[in-house]
Design a protein around this motif. Structure first.
Motif, PDB file in Angstrom:
ATOM      1  N   PRO A  52      38.825  36.677  -9.973  1.00  0.00           N
ATOM      2  CA  PRO A  52      40.206  36.560  -9.492  1.00  0.00           C
ATOM      3  C   PRO A  52      40.391  35.450  -8.465  1.00  0.00           C
ATOM      4  O   PRO A  52      39.473  35.039  -7.779  1.00  0.00           O
ATOM      5  N   ALA A  53      41.630  35.004  -8.383  1.00  0.00           N
ATOM      6  CA  ALA A  53      42.033  34.054  -7.352  1.00  0.00           C
ATOM      7  C   ALA A  53      42.331  34.824  -6.073  1.00  0.00           C
ATOM      8  O   ALA A  53      42.487  36.041  -6.079  1.00  0.00           O
ATOM      9  N   SER A  54      42.413  34.110  -4.986  1.00  0.00           N
ATOM     10  CA  SER A  54      42.798  34.705  -3.717  1.00  0.00           C
ATOM     11  C   SER A  54      44.222  35.221  -3.828  1.00  0.00           C
ATOM     12  O   SER A  54      45.124  34.507  -4.257  1.00  0.00           O
ATOM     13  N   ARG A  55      44.443  36.452  -3.445  1.00  0.00           N
ATOM     14  CA  ARG A  55      45.764  37.072  -3.597  1.00  0.00           C
ATOM     15  C   ARG A  55      46.719  36.748  -2.458  1.00  0.00           C
ATOM     16  O   ARG A  55      47.865  37.178  -2.472  1.00  0.00           O
ATOM     17  N   ASP A  56      46.265  36.017  -1.459  1.00  0.00           N
ATOM     18  CA  ASP A  56      47.154  35.713  -0.339  1.00  0.00           C
ATOM     19  C   ASP A  56      47.147  34.231   0.026  1.00  0.00           C
ATOM     20  O   ASP A  56      47.560  33.866   1.116  1.00  0.00           O
ATOM     21  N   MET A  57      46.695  33.363  -0.890  1.00  0.00           N
ATOM     22  CA  MET A  57      46.603  31.937  -0.599  1.00  0.00           C
ATOM     23  C   MET A  57      46.986  31.130  -1.822  1.00  0.00           C
ATOM     24  O   MET A  57      46.660  31.498  -2.946  1.00  0.00           O
ATOM     25  N   VAL A  58      47.708  30.049  -1.582  1.00  0.00           N
ATOM     26  CA  VAL A  58      48.065  29.118  -2.640  1.00  0.00           C
ATOM     27  C   VAL A  58      47.944  27.708  -2.064  1.00  0.00           C
ATOM     28  O   VAL A  58      48.216  27.494  -0.874  1.00  0.00           O
ATOM     29  N   PHE A  59      47.476  26.761  -2.861  1.00  0.00           N
ATOM     30  CA  PHE A  59      47.398  25.360  -2.458  1.00  0.00           C
ATOM     31  C   PHE A  59      48.550  24.605  -3.116  1.00  0.00           C
ATOM     32  O   PHE A  59      48.823  24.799  -4.291  1.00  0.00           O
ATOM     33  N   LEU A  60      49.175  23.736  -2.361  1.00  0.00           N
ATOM     34  CA  LEU A  60      50.253  22.902  -2.868  1.00  0.00           C
ATOM     35  C   LEU A  60      49.777  21.462  -2.888  1.00  0.00           C
ATOM     36  O   LEU A  60      49.437  20.906  -1.844  1.00  0.00           O
ATOM     37  N   ASN A  61      49.738  20.853  -4.048  1.00  0.00           N
ATOM     38  CA  ASN A  61      49.269  19.484  -4.238  1.00  0.00           C
ATOM     39  C   ASN A  61      50.449  18.540  -4.018  1.00  0.00           C
ATOM     40  O   ASN A  61      51.152  18.178  -4.947  1.00  0.00           O
ATOM     41  N   LEU A  62      50.667  18.135  -2.780  1.00  0.00           N
ATOM     42  CA  LEU A  62      51.866  17.376  -2.418  1.00  0.00           C
ATOM     43  C   LEU A  62      51.600  15.912  -2.115  1.00  0.00           C
ATOM     44  O   LEU A  62      52.537  15.147  -1.907  1.00  0.00           O
ATOM     45  N   GLY A  63      50.357  15.507  -2.061  1.00  0.00           N
ATOM     46  CA  GLY A  63      50.019  14.102  -1.861  1.00  0.00           C
ATOM     47  C   GLY A  63      50.593  13.528  -0.586  1.00  0.00           C
ATOM     48  O   GLY A  63      50.429  14.078   0.493  1.00  0.00           O
ATOM     49  N   ALA A  64      51.300  12.400  -0.697  1.00  0.00           N
ATOM     50  CA  ALA A  64      51.841  11.692   0.461  1.00  0.00           C
ATOM     51  C   ALA A  64      52.941  12.483   1.170  1.00  0.00           C
ATOM     52  O   ALA A  64      53.223  12.241   2.337  1.00  0.00           O
ATOM     53  N   ASP A  65      53.579  13.438   0.490  1.00  0.00           N
ATOM     54  CA  ASP A  65      54.642  14.239   1.098  1.00  0.00           C
ATOM     55  C   ASP A  65      54.122  15.476   1.821  1.00  0.00           C
ATOM     56  O   ASP A  65      54.920  16.290   2.294  1.00  0.00           O
ATOM     57  N   SER A  66      52.821  15.638   1.906  1.00  0.00           N
ATOM     58  CA  SER A  66      52.281  16.873   2.469  1.00  0.00           C
ATOM     59  C   SER A  66      52.674  17.080   3.935  1.00  0.00           C
ATOM     60  O   SER A  66      52.904  18.210   4.348  1.00  0.00           O
ATOM     61  N   GLN A  67      52.778  16.010   4.714  1.00  0.00           N
ATOM     62  CA  GLN A  67      53.149  16.168   6.118  1.00  0.00           C
ATOM     63  C   GLN A  67      54.578  16.694   6.265  1.00  0.00           C
ATOM     64  O   GLN A  67      54.838  17.562   7.091  1.00  0.00           O
ATOM     65  N   ARG A  68      55.501  16.200   5.466  1.00  0.00           N
ATOM     66  CA  ARG A  68      56.886  16.705   5.505  1.00  0.00           C
ATOM     67  C   ARG A  68      56.936  18.180   5.157  1.00  0.00           C
ATOM     68  O   ARG A  68      57.623  18.961   5.807  1.00  0.00           O
ATOM     69  N   TRP A  69      56.220  18.572   4.120  1.00  0.00           N
ATOM     70  CA  TRP A  69      56.197  19.981   3.714  1.00  0.00           C
ATOM     71  C   TRP A  69      55.548  20.848   4.785  1.00  0.00           C
ATOM     72  O   TRP A  69      56.035  21.945   5.068  1.00  0.00           O
TER      73      TRP A  69
END
Length: 182
Positions: free
Chosen positions: A155-172
């Protein structure tokens, strides 16, 4: 040898046909069940909810679910390989509103997850590359399709998700941090 190859080709063709047909039927049923959770429908029902940020990824995964432990899988983000990923969703769109963090597939328009902003416990960079934002959450609505892909087998972690945002990651990250600190 010819009957063996003919039988093998027929078996593989039949399996692919049944898989594609089953996926289409299940996706259509799932889309009907969650159609009210697609962002466009939410905006129509809740006109006061404002979209703060939006990201779309066609080829590479936008949303990644990390495995708990023991996974030797790797996922390519478009820039680099990430180890220990159970499932990733490309051809998707991510929304951050003043009330929720929502991800959905583009085709078919099916919910991936819906997390209320008050359920976001923390947000931060996954590693030194600063292109993946990890979001830890207390509760959220995870679609049955996501549960099937991310939480079966190892199973995957049930309380964590990664967002692949690249150059926009700081804004997010800046937009997510106030929700994580409240």
């Amino acid at each position: 040898q010819e009957p063996f190859w003919a039988w093998g080709f027929s078996a593989i063709s039949g399996a692919l046909y049944l898989s594609a047909t089953s996926f289409a039927v299940l996706a259509n049923r799932h889309r009907r069940d969650t159609s009210s959770l697609v962002m466009r429908d939410l905006a129509r029902r809740n006109p006061e909810e404002r979209v703060l940020l939006e990201a779309t990824q066609i080829v590479w995964p936008l949303v990644l679910f990390p495995a708990l432990r023991g996974s030797h899988s790797r996922s390519f983000t478009g820039r680099r390989w990430i180890p220990g990923i159970k499932a990733g969703f490309g051809l998707s769109r991510l929304y951050l509103t003043d009330k929720r963090l929502l991800a959905q597939l583009l085709v078919p328009p099916v919910l991936i997850f819906d997390i209320d902003r008050e359920d976001v416990r923390s947000a931060g960079y996954v590693d030194r590359e600063r292109d993946l934002v990890g979001v830890r959450y207390a509760a959220g609505r995870i679609s049955p399709m996501t549960k099937l892909l991310a939480f079966t087998g190892l199973p995957a972690s049930r309380d964590m998700v990664f967002l692949n945002l690249g150059a926009d990651s700081q804004r997010w990250l800046n937009a997510l941090t106030p929700a994580a600190s409240t």
